[in-house]
Design an enzyme around this catalytic site. Structure first.
Site, PDB file in Angstrom:
ATOM      1  N   ASP A  63       5.054  -0.551 -36.428  1.00 54.57           N
ATOM      2  CA  ASP A  63       5.750   0.291 -35.473  1.00 54.57           C
ATOM      3  C   ASP A  63       4.669   1.000 -34.646  1.00 54.57           C
ATOM      4  OD1 ASP A  63       7.885   1.914 -34.336  1.00 54.57           O
ATOM      5  OD2 ASP A  63       7.168   3.516 -35.641  1.00 54.57           O
ATOM      6  N   ASP A 100       5.155   4.388 -32.200  1.00 53.58           N
ATOM      7  CA  ASP A 100       5.265   5.849 -32.196  1.00 53.58           C
ATOM      8  C   ASP A 100       5.442   6.385 -33.613  1.00 53.58           C
ATOM      9  OD1 ASP A 100       5.453   6.288 -29.216  1.00 53.58           O
ATOM     10  OD2 ASP A 100       7.189   4.991 -29.498  1.00 53.58           O
ATOM     11  N   ASP A 127       7.245   4.379 -39.793  1.00 54.00           N
ATOM     12  CA  ASP A 127       7.437   5.746 -40.276  1.00 54.00           C
ATOM     13  C   ASP A 127       8.905   6.133 -40.438  1.00 54.00           C
ATOM     14  OD1 ASP A 127       7.832   5.792 -37.404  1.00 54.00           O
ATOM     15  OD2 ASP A 127       7.728   7.986 -37.522  1.00 54.00           O
TER      16      ASP A 127
END
Length: 283
Positions: free
Chosen positions: A76, A78, A235
């Protein structure tokens, strides 16, 4: 892919301790590869990373279940590779102000991230906003962000070195994000100029975004790898769900924008607190 997931436990539990090579083990592997001490031009950097890895054996926060050595890693963006919250928050605040809409605190905006540009806008706009207002706000945000994202985006400490280390070890790297595709490719190219990514996929028109596994499956197909040979790292619980739907391993990171308790409850294959822990079982 591992057929069984165990409950994640902190370092200190014998059954969950990270598997970290000692310097002697690494030297033995180097001899088998025909690599003499001091002959590797990257050995200084490797040694620095190795030292940090070894220190994790005494530290707290290395969460580890059963992780199979992958041939490729999908990240991922961001909250995983980069801290983009300041840039996103500033652009969103200016876009809201330009349309006479109330601002949000940065902590609230932190929770808006991860669902793509329209998801961000839908959460930031007043409840019940009509489509014309949402479209205008999205356009204003994208126009501002296009000009200013570099002022509010930074690579997380340790990430670039770990990615370079993984790439030197022959592991393919890719990025899958719900950020608009043009922003994703621009950001990765600008912030990681020394790295080669097999694929960088952002949100594209007509292609479902995470947690739909379409993008992850596309990347595996591009690499010519089975799903079981790929690990997805992110995250959010959305990343964990995407990995599971694609038949890939899931590694969650705790330094991003999403709640640790929720990550633990989603039972990823591993939950880590430092970028260097990505190397613990794989090098």
């Amino acid at each position: 892919m591992a057929s069984h997931r165990t409950a994640l436990r902190p370092t200190g539990s014998t059954s969950s301790r990270c598997s970290i090579q000692t310097e002697a083990q690494m030297a033995t592997q180097n001899r088998k590869r025909g690599r003499l001490p001091g002959s590797d031009p990257t050995s200084a950097e490797d040694t620095t990373i190795r030292s940090r890895l070894l220190s994790l054996q005494k530290g707290v926060g290395c969460w580890h279940a059963r992780v199979v050595t992958p041939q490729a890693l999908i990240f991922d963006l961001d909250g995983t590779l980069v801290d983009s919250l300041p840039g996103i928050a500033d652009s969103l605040t200016r876009a809201l102000a330009s349309l006479g809409l109330p601002p949000h605190k940065r902590l609230a905006i932190r929770g808006f991230i991860g669902h793509g540009a329209r998801g961000l806008i839908s959460r930031a706009a007043p409840a019940g906003s009509a489509e014309p207002l949402l479209a205008a706000l999205e356009q204003a945000f994208k126009a501002d962000y296009d000009l200013t994202w570099q002022q509010g985006t930074a690579v997380y400490p340790g990430v670039a070195g770990v990615l370079a280390h993984l790439q030197r070890r022959g592991i393919a790297l890719a990025v899958l994000t719900n950020k608009p595709h043009a922003f994703a490719t621009s950001m990765v190219g600008s912030l990681f100029p020394a790295l080669t990514f097999a694929a960088v996929l952002g949100q594209r028109e007509g292609i479902p975004h995470k947690p739909d596994p379409a993008g992850a499956i596309e990347i595996a197909a591009t690499l010519g790898l089975p799903m079981s040979a790929v690990t997805l790292i992110g995250d959010s619980t959305m990343d964990i769900e995407t990995a599971r739907s694609a038949g890939m391993q899931a590694v969650a990171v705790s330094w991003g924008y999403h709640d640790r308790v929720a990550l633990e409850a989603s039972m990823p294959d591993a939950l880590i607190d430092m970028p260097e822990e990505l190397l613990a079982s794989w090098v």
